[in-house]
Write a protein that holds these residues in place. Structure first.
Motif, PDB file in Angstrom:
ATOM      1  N   SER A 226       0.825  -1.214   0.000  1.00  0.00           N
ATOM      2  CA  SER A 226       0.000   0.000   0.000  1.00  0.00           C
ATOM      3  C   SER A 226       0.858   1.262   0.000  1.00  0.00           C
ATOM      4  O   SER A 226       0.505   2.269  -0.615  1.00  0.00           O
ATOM      5  CB  SER A 226      -0.919   0.011   1.225  1.00  0.00           C
ATOM      6  N   THR A 227       1.988   1.210   0.687  1.00  0.00           N
ATOM      7  CA  THR A 227       2.884   2.370   0.749  1.00  0.00           C
ATOM      8  C   THR A 227       3.329   2.783  -0.648  1.00  0.00           C
ATOM      9  O   THR A 227       3.249   3.963  -1.021  1.00  0.00           O
ATOM     10  CB  THR A 227       4.121   2.054   1.613  1.00  0.00           C
ATOM     11  N   PHE A 228       3.785   1.823  -1.433  1.00  0.00           N
ATOM     12  CA  PHE A 228       4.248   2.132  -2.793  1.00  0.00           C
ATOM     13  C   PHE A 228       3.088   2.589  -3.684  1.00  0.00           C
ATOM     14  O   PHE A 228       3.238   3.511  -4.490  1.00  0.00           O
ATOM     15  CB  PHE A 228       4.955   0.913  -3.400  1.00  0.00           C
ATOM     16  N   LEU A 229       1.932   1.938  -3.528  1.00  0.00           N
ATOM     17  CA  LEU A 229       0.760   2.334  -4.313  1.00  0.00           C
ATOM     18  C   LEU A 229       0.362   3.783  -4.022  1.00  0.00           C
ATOM     19  O   LEU A 229       0.142   4.578  -4.945  1.00  0.00           O
ATOM     20  CB  LEU A 229      -0.418   1.407  -4.003  1.00  0.00           C
ATOM     21  N   LEU A 230       0.287   4.147  -2.744  1.00  0.00           N
ATOM     22  CA  LEU A 230      -0.152   5.490  -2.370  1.00  0.00           C
ATOM     23  C   LEU A 230       0.870   6.553  -2.763  1.00  0.00           C
ATOM     24  O   LEU A 230       0.488   7.683  -3.084  1.00  0.00           O
ATOM     25  CB  LEU A 230      -0.442   5.560  -0.873  1.00  0.00           C
ATOM     26  N   VAL A 231       2.152   6.216  -2.729  1.00  0.00           N
ATOM     27  CA  VAL A 231       3.179   7.164  -3.188  1.00  0.00           C
ATOM     28  C   VAL A 231       2.969   7.468  -4.666  1.00  0.00           C
ATOM     29  O   VAL A 231       3.015   8.627  -5.094  1.00  0.00           O
ATOM     30  CB  VAL A 231       4.599   6.614  -2.939  1.00  0.00           C
ATOM     31  N   ILE A 232       2.716   6.430  -5.457  1.00  0.00           N
ATOM     32  CA  ILE A 232       2.484   6.611  -6.896  1.00  0.00           C
ATOM     33  C   ILE A 232       1.216   7.427  -7.135  1.00  0.00           C
ATOM     34  O   ILE A 232       1.217   8.403  -7.893  1.00  0.00           O
ATOM     35  CB  ILE A 232       2.391   5.240  -7.601  1.00  0.00           C
ATOM     36  N   LEU A 233       0.117   7.026  -6.471  1.00  0.00           N
ATOM     37  CA  LEU A 233      -1.150   7.736  -6.660  1.00  0.00           C
ATOM     38  C   LEU A 233      -1.054   9.176  -6.170  1.00  0.00           C
ATOM     39  O   LEU A 233      -1.547  10.104  -6.821  1.00  0.00           O
ATOM     40  CB  LEU A 233      -2.273   7.007  -5.922  1.00  0.00           C
ATOM     41  N   GLY A 234      -0.426   9.373  -5.011  1.00  0.00           N
ATOM     42  CA  GLY A 234      -0.279  10.723  -4.464  1.00  0.00           C
ATOM     43  C   GLY A 234       0.544  11.623  -5.352  1.00  0.00           C
ATOM     44  O   GLY A 234       0.239  12.814  -5.528  1.00  0.00           O
ATOM     45  N   THR A 235       1.576  11.069  -5.965  1.00  0.00           N
ATOM     46  CA  THR A 235       2.427  11.836  -6.885  1.00  0.00           C
ATOM     47  C   THR A 235       1.654  12.249  -8.129  1.00  0.00           C
ATOM     48  O   THR A 235       1.708  13.407  -8.562  1.00  0.00           O
ATOM     49  CB  THR A 235       3.666  11.002  -7.286  1.00  0.00           C
ATOM     50  N   ILE A 236       0.909  11.310  -8.698  1.00  0.00           N
ATOM     51  CA  ILE A 236       0.142  11.586  -9.913  1.00  0.00           C
ATOM     52  C   ILE A 236      -0.920  12.659  -9.651  1.00  0.00           C
ATOM     53  O   ILE A 236      -1.061  13.616 -10.430  1.00  0.00           O
ATOM     54  CB  ILE A 236      -0.521  10.290 -10.437  1.00  0.00           C
ATOM     55  N   ILE A 237      -1.661  12.519  -8.554  1.00  0.00           N
ATOM     56  CA  ILE A 237      -2.712  13.490  -8.237  1.00  0.00           C
ATOM     57  C   ILE A 237      -2.126  14.870  -7.975  1.00  0.00           C
ATOM     58  O   ILE A 237      -2.666  15.894  -8.433  1.00  0.00           O
ATOM     59  CB  ILE A 237      -3.540  13.015  -7.026  1.00  0.00           C
ATOM     60  N   THR A 238      -1.007  14.922  -7.258  1.00  0.00           N
ATOM     61  CA  THR A 238      -0.379  16.218  -6.958  1.00  0.00           C
ATOM     62  C   THR A 238       0.029  16.937  -8.233  1.00  0.00           C
ATOM     63  O   THR A 238      -0.262  18.132  -8.423  1.00  0.00           O
ATOM     64  CB  THR A 238       0.864  16.033  -6.063  1.00  0.00           C
ATOM     65  N   GLU A 239       0.698  16.221  -9.129  1.00  0.00           N
ATOM     66  CA  GLU A 239       1.293  16.855 -10.308  1.00  0.00           C
ATOM     67  C   GLU A 239       0.299  17.057 -11.449  1.00  0.00           C
ATOM     68  O   GLU A 239       0.406  18.035 -12.189  1.00  0.00           O
ATOM     69  CB  GLU A 239       2.488  16.021 -10.782  1.00  0.00           C
ATOM     70  N   ARG A 240      -0.672  16.161 -11.578  1.00  0.00           N
ATOM     71  CA  ARG A 240      -1.574  16.250 -12.740  1.00  0.00           C
ATOM     72  C   ARG A 240      -2.933  16.882 -12.415  1.00  0.00           C
ATOM     73  O   ARG A 240      -3.640  17.284 -13.349  1.00  0.00           O
ATOM     74  CB  ARG A 240      -1.784  14.848 -13.327  1.00  0.00           C
ATOM     75  N   VAL A 241      -3.281  16.934 -11.144  1.00  0.00           N
ATOM     76  CA  VAL A 241      -4.585  17.502 -10.786  1.00  0.00           C
ATOM     77  C   VAL A 241      -4.433  18.709  -9.872  1.00  0.00           C
ATOM     78  O   VAL A 241      -4.859  19.816 -10.217  1.00  0.00           O
ATOM     79  CB  VAL A 241      -5.499  16.438 -10.119  1.00  0.00           C
ATOM     80  N   VAL A 242      -3.801  18.512  -8.734  1.00  0.00           N
ATOM     81  CA  VAL A 242      -3.764  19.558  -7.704  1.00  0.00           C
ATOM     82  C   VAL A 242      -2.992  20.785  -8.164  1.00  0.00           C
ATOM     83  O   VAL A 242      -3.482  21.916  -8.079  1.00  0.00           O
ATOM     84  CB  VAL A 242      -3.182  19.000  -6.390  1.00  0.00           C
ATOM     85  N   GLU A 243      -1.771  20.585  -8.670  1.00  0.00           N
ATOM     86  CA  GLU A 243      -0.968  21.741  -9.092  1.00  0.00           C
ATOM     87  C   GLU A 243      -1.612  22.470 -10.272  1.00  0.00           C
ATOM     88  O   GLU A 243      -1.574  23.703 -10.337  1.00  0.00           O
ATOM     89  CB  GLU A 243       0.450  21.298  -9.445  1.00  0.00           C
ATOM     90  N   LYS A 244      -2.211  21.732 -11.174  1.00  0.00           N
ATOM     91  CA  LYS A 244      -2.882  22.375 -12.313  1.00  0.00           C
ATOM     92  C   LYS A 244      -4.102  23.156 -11.841  1.00  0.00           C
ATOM     93  O   LYS A 244      -4.412  24.229 -12.359  1.00  0.00           O
ATOM     94  CB  LYS A 244      -3.278  21.324 -13.352  1.00  0.00           C
ATOM     95  N   ASN A 245      -4.795  22.608 -10.857  1.00  0.00           N
ATOM     96  CA  ASN A 245      -5.976  23.281 -10.336  1.00  0.00           C
ATOM     97  C   ASN A 245      -5.603  24.539  -9.555  1.00  0.00           C
ATOM     98  O   ASN A 245      -6.284  25.565  -9.633  1.00  0.00           O
ATOM     99  CB  ASN A 245      -6.769  22.330  -9.443  1.00  0.00           C
ATOM    100  N   LEU A 246      -4.509  24.479  -8.823  1.00  0.00           N
ATOM    101  CA  LEU A 246      -4.058  25.637  -8.040  1.00  0.00           C
ATOM    102  C   LEU A 246      -3.490  26.737  -8.920  1.00  0.00           C
ATOM    103  O   LEU A 246      -3.583  27.920  -8.596  1.00  0.00           O
ATOM    104  CB  LEU A 246      -2.992  25.193  -7.018  1.00  0.00           C
ATOM    105  N   GLY A 247      -2.884  26.336 -10.049  1.00  0.00           N
ATOM    106  CA  GLY A 247      -2.300  27.332 -10.957  1.00  0.00           C
ATOM    107  C   GLY A 247      -0.995  27.899 -10.429  1.00  0.00           C
ATOM    108  O   GLY A 247      -0.369  27.353  -9.515  1.00  0.00           O
TER     109      GLY A 247
END
Length: 515
Positions: A226-247
């Motif tokens: 789960s640790t490796f899975l969440l690191v991957i998912l957390g990285t993808i969401i941060t870079e492809r969704v959150v940062e783009k949404n924050l601008g």
């Protein structure tokens, strides 16, 4: 899927999150929201106490059957409680002492310049592609130290991102996702594992089932994956969704981008030596056979259990204060004890907004617990799921979802599990599913929604951290920022559970999926 369709989906997601943020931030100040919620609880408690039915359940913590009915706050006894407990609700609010004690040390390290220079050194030559993953991973691993990640890793995540020229709230979100959304994942078993395992065993004992789960390692293999899975998912969401949404970040916070001087390098070396000496001393006090920080538990064994609950925050205070003081002395920033006190005072001044917010948040959480509304909701939710008639994997997935839903209303992981375990653990055993599987399914649901519920003890503190970088941030900003993590973790983690289920992999040493 075409690029045009993908772009349209992205715009819809961004528009939805912006809508959540606008609605949330259109609400009053977070402190006033907790006042409003407290008032709602007062009136709802009166209605449920008058017209609702009590619930009976076996409490695995107490080891006995308990009947709980709603307790009204809208009567003489309730009014006395609200007035008489207001001060102790505030002073006993779990995150309050934790945050203030830790911030004394962090304040010295920050005021002296140690944190800023350390971050600059950390980023020089670092691979920017690994920055997000490192922050999420650090958040998940911080769970070993109980609640330390909330007061250390989350603000550092924002600082690291700001120093790298990225949006600081994205760094805060990535760290928050790791610390709280990934609360049950880790490479090493921590304090949560034996706590939940003990409740599971009590539920088995109460049902007369001759089976015991291993307290520390019941879910270990699954939590490592789960640790490796969440690191991957957390990285993808941060870079492809959150940062783009924050601008692009347009706030007033400007990180120091000047190069590290020789004097600062000298200070870092001395601070590093001081930190090493401190770590060695604490290691001897904690981990030697008859270490002074160990105390006898109920079984007569020498453990660090008591220290981990009470002594960890002073340890963290000194972990930052000692190197911060040494660095300040080496660079001339801290000349005498007056400067040291000034550094601590500045740290406390920055917590003024949090203190106000914590007062009202503590009242709301206390009222909710006192009225038993969370307990009633949990018991009825558990009984509903039991009555649905699901078996096998559909039952496990439904259990994950209801655990995630109930977590929005009852923050304590152990309190919910003490209510739900006596119902679901024996039921799953009768259906051929192991107690370890039931426990891990609960942990998936419980962790995934930690980051979007204001009932989570540290939620108010994270809002204050966000406001350091964006004064307009509110509950809406934080919930809309964290919602993609919560949904993705819930889906991705459940997907891992499905894979584990079909492959029949062990959840831990000697812990299978089926009985």
């Amino acid at each position: 899927m075409s690029k045009q369709a993908s772009k349209k989906d992205q715009q819809e997601v961004k528009g939805f999150l912006k809508g959540v943020e606008r609605v949330g931030n259109a609400l009053p100040h977070p402190a006033m929201i907790f006042v409003i919620l407290s008032i709602v609880v007062v009136f709802v408690s009166a209605i449920v106490a008058k017209y609702g039915k009590p619930v009976t359940y076996f409490d695995a913590k107490a080891g006995e059957e308990v009947t709980a009915g709603a307790v009204s706050l809208l009567n003489a006894e309730g009014l006395r409680y609200m007035f008489n407990s207001a001060t102790t609700n505030f002073t006993g609010f779990a995150p309050l002492g934790t945050v203030l004690v830790a911030m004394l040390g962090v304040g010295v390290a920050e005021w002296s310049g140690l944190i800023n220079v350390s971050l600059k050194k950390l980023l020089i030559g670092a691979n920017p592609k690994l920055l997000t993953a490192t922050v999420v991973f650090a958040g998940i691993m911080s769970n070993i130290a109980s609640d330390a990640g909330y007061v250390v890793v989350i603000p550092l995540g924002a600082m690291v991102f700001a120093a790298a020229g990225r949006h600081p709230i994205a760094g805060l979100a990535a760290a928050f996702a790791g610390v709280s959304g990934g609360f049950s994942a880790n490479l090493i078993f921590g304090t949560t594992d034996p706590l939940l395992g003990g409740i599971t065993n009590e539920a088995l004992r109460s049902a007369g089932i001759d089976y015991q789960v291993n307290l520390a390692t019941a879910n270990w293999f699954f939590m490592i994956a789960s640790t490796f899975l969440l690191v991957i998912l957390g990285t993808i969401i941060t870079e492809r969704v959150v940062e783009k949404n924050l601008g692009t970040y347009t706030g007033s916070y400007v990180p120091d981008t000047d190069p590290v001087t020789e004097e600062e390098n000298k200070g870092l070396r001395k601070a590093g030596i001081a930190l090493l000496i401190y770590v060695v001393i604490m290691g001897l006090l904690m981990f030697t056979p008859n270490a002074l920080f160990k105390s006898l538990n109920a079984k007569g064994e020498l453990t660090l259990e008591e220290f981990m609950h009470g002594g960890l925050m002073p340890l963290i205070l000194l972990l930052f204060l000692i190197p911060g003081l040494v660095y300040g002395k080496a660079t001339g920033k801290i000349k005498d004890n007056k400067d040291l006190v000034t550094a601590m005072t500045k740290a406390m001044e920055s917590m003024g907004g949090y203190l106000v917010l914590a007062f009202f948040a503590s009242q709301f959480v206390s009222y909710f617990n006192y009225t038993k509304l969370g307990t009633i909701l949990s018991v009825n939710g558990a009984k509903f799921l039991e009555s649905v008639g699901f078996t096998g994997l559909p039952l496990i997935l439904a259990f994950i979802l209801i655990s995630a839903f109930l977590n929005l209303f009852m923050g304590s992981a152990s309190a919910k599990w003490a209510i739900m375990a006596p119902i679901f653990v024996p039921m799953m055993v009768k259906l051929g599913l192991s107690p370890e599987l039931t426990q891990v399914a609960y942990r998936i649901g419980d962790s995934s929604t930690n980051i979007i519920t204001p009932l989570m003890s540290y939620f108010a503190m994270i809002v204050v951290f966000a406001q350091k970088y964006d004064e307009d941030s509110g509950l809406g900003t934080l919930i809309s920022t964290m919602l993609p993590y919560s949904i993705t973790f819930l889906i991705g983690w459940s997907g891992l559970m499905i894979l584990w289920y079909f492959l029949g992999l062990p959840l831990g040493p000697g812990a299978g999926i089926f009985m």
